[in-house]
Design an enzyme around this catalytic site. Sequence first.
Site, mmCIF file in Angstrom:
data_model
loop_
_atom_site.group_PDB
_atom_site.id
_atom_site.type_symbol
_atom_site.label_atom_id
_atom_site.label_comp_id
_atom_site.label_asym_id
_atom_site.label_seq_id
_atom_site.Cartn_x
_atom_site.Cartn_y
_atom_site.Cartn_z
ATOM 1 N N ASP A 102 0.837 -1.199 0.000
ATOM 2 C CA ASP A 102 0.000 0.000 0.000
ATOM 3 C C ASP A 102 0.874 1.251 0.000
ATOM 4 O OD1 ASP A 102 -2.359 1.809 0.754
ATOM 5 O OD2 ASP A 102 -3.291 -0.157 0.888
ATOM 6 N N SER A 122 -11.354 -1.088 -0.642
ATOM 7 C CA SER A 122 -10.058 -1.023 0.042
ATOM 8 C C SER A 122 -10.194 -1.335 1.517
ATOM 9 C CB SER A 122 -9.441 0.371 -0.101
ATOM 10 O OG SER A 122 -8.687 0.492 -1.258
ATOM 11 N N HIS A 134 -3.570 6.173 3.250
ATOM 12 C CA HIS A 134 -4.386 5.010 2.916
ATOM 13 C C HIS A 134 -3.879 3.741 3.588
ATOM 14 C CE1 HIS A 134 -6.046 1.857 0.158
ATOM 15 N NE2 HIS A 134 -7.069 2.680 0.081
#
Length: 636
Positions: free
Chosen positions: A163, A414, A198
């Site tokens: 990520d 996600s 994120h």
Amino acid sequence: MHRPQLFKRLTSLTVLFSLCAALVVFTNTKVKAFDDDPMRKISPDLLRVIQSGNGGENVKVIVQHTPTSSPGLLGSLLNLVGGVVGVVVGLLTNLNIEILDIQANSAPILAQDPSVSYISLDATVKSSGHLTTTTGTEQIRDQQSFLGTNELDGSGIGIAIIDSGIDATHKSISNKPTKISFSKDFTGENRTDDPYGHGTHVAAIAAGDGSATNGKYEGIAPAAKLINLRVLDSHGVGRVSAVLGALDWLIANRGAYNIRVVNMSLGTPAISSYKDDPICNAVRKLVDAGVVVVAAAGNNGKDSTGQKIYGGIHCPGNEPAAITVGASNSYGSDQRNDDVITTYSSRGPTRSVWKDSYGLKHYDNIIKPDLVAPGNKIISAEAVNNELIRIDPSLETNKYSTTNMKLMYLSGTSMSAPVVAGAAALLFEANANLTPNMVKMLLMYTAQPLAGFNTLDQGAGELNIAGAVCLAKIVRNPLFGFSFGSSLLSKSAPPPQTSIADRSFSWAQGLILNRTTISGKDLINKYQVSYGKGYLLGDGIVETNTTQSMNSSMWTRSSLTLANYLMRSDGVSLNTGSIFLLDDLLLGEGFALGDGYAMGDGVAVGDGFAMGDTYGGSGFAMGDNCREGDFGPAMN
């Protein structure tokens, strides 16, 4: 074109290849003849660059080699292009991949080399955008009688997070100083923290420590170790080559960190067939090696007008070996009777494409997602000073004021994927002998089909960790011998239902197998060949252009039933409900799902990736900005 003219054109090209910082030039070498159809080895987006008149531009490409060839030696490749030179940007030996900087027009020449299996652009990759109670996690925390410990919490299991990095100072991570076992940057920015925001959110969903919030915002497997592989930069953007670098590292180092699960809440358009795509091929190698790979389905379930879209699954979610996860909406309640599929969650089938020697298109048409998990307005760790919050301050929850304690909302597949990744870690803790296919089977078999949503919306149904762990505990140790048709469980299976928040629901009692579904008690009563390593779960299902059948040497046929349609679920099992779409429409050429064809209540994507034209072409990837979902901004 006559051979002398072809030779003249080849030797007039200028392509640079360097290896270990040295310039390598071969001249006066013999040009090999084209194979039957070298253009089949070139991805559609790269072909578009060549055919658009921009073939003279330099591009980075991913060159996959056949398993028997030796990438990095470059002998046959340089002999092929006869004096033409170029730059080797990277070499991924575990994946048999070279990353090259070439003129786009040179791709057809490289495709002549018999050792080259596929050439694709180094495309853009971006992020895909009360949890423990509603998923049944809390019900399996206390497993003292089984494990001899107080909790089932992922202890000893490594979860790799591919990520945008992880903020190691956040209390969800830093409360256990050894939680991050290893960190590595693949972006070139030489940092492993999370300026984008994120990756920290995703990591804490999978394995965040809940002690800082008194367990209120605890991860699914809070004691699992995290392996931080940063492939997305400070703006949440990466390249295919960076993802491949992380996967190559994983293949070589999985044993050193006991990495049993990989989470990929990111993606790129699924243009090329999973059989050709380099990320899909790398994922398959990891799964064959015993590692579960969880992928976000994508957030392209509807268009700008709100029309439902079928065929929006992204790569690597289009890989059959991956566990592809869509997003459900729990509306913030623990009860599951009101749960729905979010409108933005990408639906199947996969529309990646390959061409035969006659130039005819063939769509993969794999049924995805495999299952769904809560992904709407999920509260999790907020990385310090991250870009997502700067862009949209409304994502801040304001629950905690301390910098390294802040929490934020994000929505999207996600967020669903790490819920499943954490669940896989719990299954491995409950039974270390499980194979990736067994994990996938258990998660689908025990899932809850959500009423009113078809197979292409939800796969087998919504994640049920309590039920999956219940079965995982009684899967026999293979050291005592697994043979085809032998007992899979050490004792009788429990009733196929689970109660969460005082409400009971039935399990799916079935699986998704490529282009069909299969149901029956012998899925858990008997060992099937496809449960072993080195197989796809759907191996052994024989397909023609219109029919499907079971290979009796791989599946016990007595009590297993192949469905002959994809259904609108009635919330009971995979082999019930009204007909939505005949299976044979997924077989053969796939034209029945082509451009403009209506699929019941939606429209199917065609041209391998028609959505590329709608959402930004080959440069588009999941997570472009924050797309508004049913209950908050959707990050994919």
